[in-house]
Write a protein that holds these residues in place. Structure first.
Motif, PDB file in Angstrom:
ATOM      1  N   LEU A  76       0.852  -1.203   0.000  1.00 25.59           N
ATOM      2  CA  LEU A  76       0.000   0.000   0.000  1.00 25.59           C
ATOM      3  C   LEU A  76       0.889   1.255   0.000  1.00 25.59           C
ATOM      4  N   ALA A  77       2.019   1.172   0.699  1.00 24.23           N
ATOM      5  CA  ALA A  77       2.945   2.316   0.728  1.00 24.23           C
ATOM      6  C   ALA A  77       3.611   2.505  -0.637  1.00 24.23           C
ATOM      7  N   LEU A  78       3.751   1.408  -1.369  1.00 28.03           N
ATOM      8  CA  LEU A  78       4.373   1.512  -2.702  1.00 28.03           C
ATOM      9  C   LEU A  78       3.388   2.017  -3.751  1.00 28.03           C
ATOM     10  N   GLY A  79       2.071   1.990  -3.418  1.00 27.91           N
ATOM     11  CA  GLY A  79       1.114   2.551  -4.379  1.00 27.91           C
ATOM     12  C   GLY A  79      -0.161   1.751  -4.574  1.00 27.91           C
ATOM     13  N   ALA A  80      -0.284   0.577  -3.937  1.00 24.35           N
ATOM     14  CA  ALA A  80      -1.557  -0.163  -4.051  1.00 24.35           C
ATOM     15  C   ALA A  80      -2.647   0.627  -3.327  1.00 24.35           C
ATOM     16  N   ASP A  81      -3.915   0.429  -3.745  1.00 24.93           N
ATOM     17  CA  ASP A  81      -5.012   1.232  -3.192  1.00 24.93           C
ATOM     18  C   ASP A  81      -5.665   0.600  -1.979  1.00 24.93           C
ATOM     19  N   ARG A  82      -5.806  -0.720  -2.000  1.00 24.85           N
ATOM     20  CA  ARG A  82      -6.399  -1.392  -0.840  1.00 24.85           C
ATOM     21  C   ARG A  82      -5.837  -2.808  -0.733  1.00 24.85           C
ATOM     22  N   GLY A  83      -6.063  -3.408   0.431  1.00 19.21           N
ATOM     23  CA  GLY A  83      -5.481  -4.724   0.674  1.00 19.21           C
ATOM     24  C   GLY A  83      -6.518  -5.743   1.084  1.00 19.21           C
ATOM     25  N   ILE A  84      -6.185  -7.022   0.827  1.00 14.31           N
ATOM     26  CA  ILE A  84      -7.014  -8.133   1.312  1.00 14.31           C
ATOM     27  C   ILE A  84      -6.057  -9.133   1.953  1.00 14.31           C
ATOM     28  N   GLN A  85      -6.370  -9.550   3.175  1.00 10.96           N
ATOM     29  CA  GLN A  85      -5.611 -10.639   3.785  1.00 10.96           C
ATOM     30  C   GLN A  85      -6.535 -11.826   3.954  1.00 10.96           C
ATOM     31  N   VAL A  86      -6.093 -13.000   3.514  1.00 14.18           N
ATOM     32  CA  VAL A  86      -6.834 -14.218   3.833  1.00 14.18           C
ATOM     33  C   VAL A  86      -6.073 -14.839   4.995  1.00 14.18           C
ATOM     34  N   GLU A  87      -6.733 -14.833   6.157  1.00 10.50           N
ATOM     35  CA  GLU A  87      -6.004 -15.188   7.373  1.00 10.50           C
ATOM     36  C   GLU A  87      -6.063 -16.678   7.669  1.00 10.50           C
ATOM     37  N   THR A  88      -4.875 -17.277   7.806  1.00  9.28           N
ATOM     38  CA  THR A  88      -4.777 -18.659   8.252  1.00  9.28           C
ATOM     39  C   THR A  88      -3.390 -18.896   8.824  1.00  9.28           C
ATOM     40  N   ASP A  89      -3.322 -19.730   9.863  1.00 15.80           N
ATOM     41  CA  ASP A  89      -2.028 -20.101  10.439  1.00 15.80           C
ATOM     42  C   ASP A  89      -1.512 -21.371   9.776  1.00 15.80           C
ATOM     43  N   ALA A  90      -2.339 -21.983   8.931  1.00 14.90           N
ATOM     44  CA  ALA A  90      -1.957 -23.260   8.322  1.00 14.90           C
ATOM     45  C   ALA A  90      -0.897 -23.041   7.243  1.00 14.90           C
ATOM     46  N   GLU A  91      -0.106 -24.103   6.990  1.00 16.29           N
ATOM     47  CA  GLU A  91       0.880 -24.041   5.905  1.00 16.29           C
ATOM     48  C   GLU A  91       0.118 -24.021   4.577  1.00 16.29           C
ATOM     49  N   LEU A  92       0.447 -23.097   3.700  1.00 15.40           N
ATOM     50  CA  LEU A  92      -0.280 -23.012   2.424  1.00 15.40           C
ATOM     51  C   LEU A  92       0.598 -23.504   1.283  1.00 15.40           C
ATOM     52  N   GLN A  93       0.131 -24.507   0.574  1.00 21.69           N
ATOM     53  CA  GLN A  93       0.862 -24.990  -0.594  1.00 21.69           C
ATOM     54  C   GLN A  93       0.289 -24.330  -1.850  1.00 21.69           C
TER      55      GLN A  93
END
Ligand code: AMP
Length: 249
Positions: A76-93
């Motif tokens: 966002l600091a580099l210039g993106a307008d908004r963010g989305i986080q998909v929250e999980t503590d699991a290992e993602l492959q």
């Protein structure tokens, strides 16, 4: 035109990563973390397309535990307008990442998804390709140049034999190679502004995605230490050693 940029949190490229003593993975305790370098190039390219007036909105998305919000804020600091986080503590492959990104593509309907070609931790080089297959969208991988014109995007790709240009209908999936651009640094005022930009948090369950791992890591260990080389005093000695000791000629 809307661009979705998936950014991954990884160990900083300049940190020497060690294996955990029990061989179950990399030891990331107290290790400096950063945006995956190829994702940083993707953010930069999206910002350049916005500065050129081609793109109107950039969404940075990261999948992982709460700490990956740091990489979204950097985007966002580099210039993106908004963010989305998909929250999980699991290992993602990669397959799980691609399925989650597909669900976000369905929701957001971006014109371009701009991913890194590879994450430098797993070196998978799979997510962009899997996302293109799951979403049924054209793909241009290893981009060293991107040009949007007349509802199409021309992607110049770095391949073994040189450069290849493919013309893709939009929406399209593109993955970035190293020579696409040189990312900028975020300025302090932009870092402050990024704190106020919107960041939505959702879960894999809310997106209806099964993220169960399909692969098992058997063991993680450092490569064998290389023994020191020697200097030979002449070409004759070198040839003799190659022939009689190394037996490679
Ligand atoms: P990989 O297939 O793991 O080498 O990753 C290729 C690209 O997929 C990365 O450069 C990112 O753009 C995206 N990606 C992979 N994992 C994640 C993640 N956990 N969150 C966001 N983007 C990701």
């Amino acid at each position: 035109m809307k661009v979705l940029v998936p950014v991954k949190r990884v160990a900083d490229a300049y940190v020497k990563v060690r294996a955990k003593a029990d061989g179950t993975g990399a030891d990331l305790n107290n290790v400096k973390m950063a945006i995956n370098p190829f994702c940083e190039i993707a953010v930069e390219e999206a910002v350049r397309l916005k500065e050129a007036g081609t793109v109107t909105e950039i969404i940075a998305v990261s999948l992982g535990d709460k700490s990956c919000q740091e990489q979204i804020r950097t985007s966002l600091a580099l210039g993106a307008d908004r963010g989305i986080q998909v929250e999980t503590d699991a290992e993602l492959q990669p397959l799980a990442v691609a399925k989650l990104l597909k669900a976000i593509v369905d929701k957001e309907q971006p014109d371009i998804v701009l991913l890194g070609k590879q994450s430098i931790d797993g070196d998978n080089n799979q997510t962009g390709q899997m996302l293109a297959a799951l979403a049924g969208l054209p793909q241009g991988t290893f981009a060293s140049e991107i040009e949007v014109a007349d509802g199409k995007v021309n992607v110049t790709r770095e391949i073994d034999g040189g450069l290849q240009t493919v013309a893709l209908n939009l929406p399209a999936i593109i993955t970035t190679d190293l020579r696409l651009n040189e990312p900028r640094y975020a300025s302090l005022p932009n870092i402050m502004k990024a704190k106020r930009k919107p960041l939505d948090v959702m879960t894999p369950d809310e997106l209806g995605v099964d993220i169960a791992p399909r692969l098992t890591t058997v063991k993680v260990e450092p490569p064998a230490e290389r023994s020191a080389g020697i200097k030979v005093e002449s070409v004759e000695v070198l040839v003799d050693k190659l022939k009689n000791e190394a037996k490679v000629i």
